[in-house]
Write a protein that holds these residues in place. Structure first.
Motif, PDB file in Angstrom:
ATOM      1  N   PRO A 215       5.320  -8.872   7.459  1.00 27.51           N
ATOM      2  CA  PRO A 215       5.057  -7.468   7.805  1.00 27.51           C
ATOM      3  C   PRO A 215       4.663  -7.299   9.281  1.00 27.51           C
ATOM      4  O   PRO A 215       3.908  -8.098   9.833  1.00 27.51           O
TER       5      PRO A 215
ATOM      6  N   GLU B 281       2.727  -5.271  10.418  1.00 30.64           N
ATOM      7  CA  GLU B 281       1.304  -4.957  10.542  1.00 30.64           C
ATOM      8  C   GLU B 281       0.458  -6.168  10.889  1.00 30.64           C
ATOM      9  O   GLU B 281      -0.715  -6.017  11.278  1.00 30.64           O
TER      10      GLU B 281
ATOM     11  N   PRO C 274       1.862  -5.172   3.651  1.00 26.20           N
ATOM     12  CA  PRO C 274       1.551  -4.680   5.004  1.00 26.20           C
ATOM     13  C   PRO C 274       0.064  -4.388   5.201  1.00 26.20           C
ATOM     14  O   PRO C 274      -0.416  -4.364   6.329  1.00 26.20           O
TER      15      PRO C 274
END
Length: 1011
Positions: free
Chosen positions: A125, A127, A102
């Protein structure tokens, strides 16, 4: 001067310099602080976090990711010159395994993230959505699963997004439609569902869109017509239904439309050619489209690939192909074209200007009339011409001999009459030639022997007469020959039976062939199927027939063979079907039939006598036919035969016993003499090269030249015992060979070379790698040099198909079962049929090679052992490869055939699960065997390699009845995995033997073929 006027107070020069330098220091401090605390340091730590979740780095791609280098100089990293922030992270095709951290979201200056062709897994992820500067995101060909993160919309500058060839699930999120700059979107080969959403029409800058091979379902939304810049639309194998929206055909910049294997209906617009003038690739095969093929397609002047096959198009083909000068492939097959009259094939005339045409598929339609002579005006580049399963009649034009580039010619299943034109002999590149099921007359022309590259020849079901031309002996590559259902006469040419290439089928059934079966039939030692039924052959069955050790099917039905079945046929241990009915054979039914894996045995209408055996095929009354043999007795109760008279049996056994006793001393003396002679000869034979017996000799210089100096460009494999190079020998300047150069500096290499030479001298089977010659010499420096030269396998090793990221195509389940059967046949042969019997000792995917037709060949016998021959202790030190070697070998036990069975079981499980036996997930508590065995108790599909499931779903039959077939496929998967588990048991005594393996795999194959 007014005393009250304000006065401007300037600092002195010293004060000015003090303030200036102070400001510079302050700004520099803040810049450095921002650079190392808030920027570079963040990127540095983010990269280390990314590295920490990568569990496997086989090529050392991340070796430079350490403190000794500035991270901007790490492999795969590019930084901006101004801010020294990470702007590009490229780690492609490095074999990396693990998870994407992430912390990638902390690389806030990132513009390019490319991780394609690795083995990252888990979820993408969330992110990633923080990378607002990202313009390119490519995660192609990994193992990411879960859903596409919805906050990917945060990547507001994203222009190219490639998530194809992963295991993503769920639907295409609406948030993707917020990526207003997106021009490229590829989501193919995942598990996405819920259709192509209409909101994607908001991406008005879209140029290339691909969702191929997803179970999406639904229809193609009309809103995609907003993509005015679209050039590529690829949505094949997506279970799409409904019509193709007309708005798609208004996208004038389209160059590629690919929609194969869906359930699309409706017709193509008449104006398609007027709208899509840039179209160069058009593939809509495997749907349910109807109506005519619009003539306006001729206006698509850039068209190179056209495939509308497997639909329900009908009517006359009225396209003027003369305008399509760049077209290289046309496929109209499996439609309802034609039936409009004798000029159905008139459009062939317009193809003469298509000088780049390589493939023309017009098979399985309803074309009528004559095949025009203009067929000979087609491109000299034409390599494949399919016209089978139509209603064409008349003579085959002699002009067809002008198509000198042809490699495949299929004219079967028509109504052609007249003779086979001798001009066929001009097609020197022809490899596959089908003329079956026509009404052809006359003799088979001798010119057919000019086709020296022929692999398959089928002239079955015609009215051909005369003798089988001996010129066929020149077809040294022939694998399959079918001449059945004709009026051929004369004897079977002995030269034809000496074609060592014949390894699949030889079918002369339903003719008027006469004479005896030549003893040369025994030279067909790699043939799988021999059918000589319904001829006028006579005499005894030659004992040499026992040399056909690879036979799976043999039919001599409906001839006039007489005498007893020769004992030599006991070597045909792989037979599954044997039909010797309707002859004049006599004597007893041989007991060795009990040991065969026969699925069907027909001995009816002969003159057999005596007791019917009660084991093997004789246990199954429905698999054994015996009517018309009035002197038989005994057998299982279901046969209804009378009981055999015991006295007669006792008398016969006594007679046999006396014969044995009377000849025992003579035989013993002969055996002793032969043994002493063989023992003396063995030493000299072992020292000879394989070439001294049956192969031409080659020198070190020839091999050096053949492989371009053993260049790295020609290196195709590397192992402990040697390196393998691709090359071309002078004598075969157009045929590749594989040259294995032994690493003589390694311990045991000399012994490995001798062992391979000895093994190859004694074995031959269609599923064993074919050796051409060997070389034992010295190089130009005077060093010993030893090499083996094999037939080149174009499709490489099974290991590469399983684990190489370079493969763009994957094996489907049917291919896998066929490959496993090939390997099983090879092991059954060396364990049970060849003389002497052999243990391979190092079976693994890298030693399984695949030829042009994906037929598997077992190679590398450097560790092999002969049964009944003792070896020095030092030679048993190496017993296979870790993960594949049987556990008892670790205890010092001798190599046995059950050890090969264990290796086969592990290989099978590796193929089915996609996991190596040395995978990181396996440890003392979990092995590949236990991993697969546990799945059999629950859902076997949980451990099956996703590529197998995905590729199999491309099969049209499977898709048409998906739910019903899914259950059958799962049963096949379970049966196959169960074979692997049974073969890889720790106890050698509990493992299956290869005969059982062959039988079980044939059962799986039969199930698959009936889906």
């Amino acid at each position: 001067m007014n005393s009250k006027q304000p006065v401007l107070c300037l600092p002195s020069s010293s004060h000015f310099h003090f303030l200036f330098y102070g400001l510079v220091i302050f700004l520099a401090f803040n810049t450095i602080s921002a650079s190392y605390s808030g920027g570079n340091e963040t990127d540095y730590h983010a990269l280390l976090k990314i590295k920490s979740l990568i569990t496997k780095d086989p090529y050392g791609a991340l070796t430079s990711w350490n403190n000794s280098l500035d991270f901007c100089n790490w492999a795969g990293i590019t930084c901006g010159k101004r801010h020294r922030r990470v702007t590009s992270l490229r780690l492609l095709s490095q074999g990396l395994e693990g998870f994407l951290s992430p912390h990638v979201g902390n690389l806030s200056f990132l513009r390019v993230l490319v991780l394609y062709n690795n083995s990252f897994q888990g979820a993408i992820p969330h992110e990633v959505g923080r990378l607002s500067r990202l313009g390119l995101l490519s995660l192609y060909n990994n193992k990411f699963n879960a859903v596409i993160p919805v906050n990917i919309s945060g990547c507001s500058n994203l222009e190219k997004l490639d998530l194809s060839n992963n295991e993503l699930v769920g639907s295409i999120p609406k948030e993707i439609s917020f990526l207003s700059k997106l021009t490229f979107l590829s989501l193919g080969s995942n598990k996405l569902t819920s259709g192509i959403p209409p909101f994607l029409g908001n991406l008005t800058l879209m140029e290339k869109f691909g969702v191929v091979n997803n179970p999406l379902g639904g229809s193609i939304p009309d809103t995609l017509g907003y993509w005015k810049n679209l050039k590529l639309f690829d949505a094949g194998i997506c279970n799409l239904n409904g019509i193709i929206p007309h708005s798609i055909f208004n996208l004038s910049l389209l160059t590629t439309i690919s929609l194969p294997y869906n359930q699309l209906i409706g017709s193509l617009p008449r104006t398609i050619g007027a709208k899509l003038r840039h179209l160069d690739f058009f593939d809509i095969h495997g749907n349910q489209l109807t109506g005519p093929l619009p003539p306006s397609i001729s206006n698509c002047s850039r068209l190179g690939f056209l495939d509308v096959g497997e639909n329900k198009f009908s009517g006359k083909v009225a396209v003027d192909f003369s305008k399509l000068r760049d077209i290289y492939s046309i496929r109209l097959a499996k439609n309802l074209f034609g039936s409009t009259g004798d000029d159905d094939m008139k459009f062939i005339d317009s193809l003469k200007n298509c000088t780049r045409l390589e493939k023309l598929g017009l098979d399985s339609c309803k074309f009528q009339g004559l095949l025009p002579r203009s067929i000979g005006n087609l491109s000299k580049q034409l390599s494949s011409l399919h016209l089978s399963a139509n209603q064409l009649h008349g003579n085959i034009p002699r002009s067809i001999g002008n198509l000198v580039g042809l490699q495949v010619l299929n004219l079967g299943g028509n109504q052609f009459t007249g003779n086979i034109p001798s001009t066929i002999g001009n097609l020197h590149k022809l490899q596959v030639f089908y003329l079956y099921e026509n009404q052809l007359l006359g003799k088979i022309p001798d010119a057919i022997g000019n086709l020296s590259l022929l692999i398959k020849l089928y002239l079955s079901s015609n009215m051909l007469e005369g003798v089988i031309p001996s010129s066929l002996k020149n077809c040294h590559s022939l694998l399959e020959l079918g001449l059945s259902n004709n009026k051929l006469s004369g004897e079977i040419p002995t030269q034809l039976l000496q074609l060592s290439s014949l390894s699949i089928i030889l079918d002369f059934s339903h003719n008027n062939l006469c004479g005896s079966l030549p003893i040369e039939v025994g030279d067909l030692n790699t043939l799988s199927l021999l059918d000589l039924s319904y001829n006028n052959l006579s005499g005894n069955i030659p004992s040499s027939l026992g040399g056909c050790a690879s036979l799976l099917g043999l039919s001599l039905r409906g001839n006039s063979f007489q005498g007893m079945i020769p004992q030599s046929l006991s070597s045909l241990k792989g037979l599954m079907v044997l039909d010797i009915s309707h002859n004049n054979l006599s004597g007893q039914i041989p007991r060795f039939f009990e040991r065969f894996s026969l699925e069907n045995l027909d001995i009816s209408f002969n003159d057999f006598e005596g007791e019917v055996p009660i084991l093997g095929v004789f246990v199954n009354a429905s698999a054994f036919s015996f009517s018309g043999n009035s002197k038989l007795c005994g057998g299982i109760v279901e046969l209804g035969l009378p009981k055999c008279k015991k006295l007669r049996n006792v008398k016969r056994k006594f007679q046999v016993f006396m014969i044995v006793i009377s000849t025992a001393s003579t035989l013993f003396t002969i055996i002793c003499l032969v043994y002493v002679w063989c023992k003396r000869k063995r030493k000299s034979q072992l020292a000879q090269s394989l070439a001294s017996k049956q192969c031409r000799k080659v020198s070190y210089n020839q091999l050096l030249k053949a492989t371009d100096g053993f260049s790295e460009a020609n290196l195709i494999g590397n192992g402990g015992s040697g390196s393998v190079y691709k090359g071309i020998l002078d004598e075969d300047n157009d045929k590749f060979v594989a040259v294995k150069v032994l690493h003589l500096q390694n311990q045991g290499a000399q012994r490995s070379f001798m062992r391979e030479c000895e093994v190859w001298r004694n074995i031959r089977h269609r599923n064993l790698l074919k050796i051409i010659t060997s070389c034992s010499s010295v190089d130009f420096q005077g060093n010993d040099f030893k090499a083996l030269v094999y037939e080149f396998m174009p499709n490489g090793s099974l290991h590469n198909w399983l684990h190489s990221g370079e493969r763009t195509s994957r094996l489907n389940l049917l291919q896998i079962i066929n490959i496993l059967m090939d390997v099983a046949f090879a092991l059954d042969y060396i364990h049970n049929q060849c003389v002497p019997l052999i243990v391979h000792g190092d079976l693994k995917p890298s030693n399984i090679l695949l030829d042009d037709d994906m037929v598997a060949h077992v190679g590398d016998f450097g560790l092999a052992r002969f049964f009944g021959i003792s070896y020095p202790h030092s030679s048993t030190g190496s017993r296979g490869t870790i993960g594949y070697a049987a556990p008892e070998y670790g205890l010092g036990n001798e190599m046995t055939s059950s050890g090969d069975v264990y290796s086969f079981g592990i290989l099978l499980l590796e193929v089915m699960t996609g996991k190596r036996p040395t995978d990181n997930i396996f440890n003392e508590d979990l092995s590949l065997h236990k991993f697969a065995s546990a799945a059999l108790q629950d859902h076997v599909t949980d451990v099956i390699d996703v590529n197998i499931l995905n590729v199999h779903q491309e099969d049209e039959t499977f898709k048409q009845n998906n739910e019903a077939n899914a259950n059958k496929i799962e049963e096949c998967l379970a049966l196959t995995v169960r074979i692997g588990v049974s073969c890889s048991l720790d106890s050698p005594q509990q493992r299956m033997d290869m005969k059982e393996v062959v039988y079980e795999l044939q059962h799986v194959l039969h199930m698959l073929q009936n889906i």
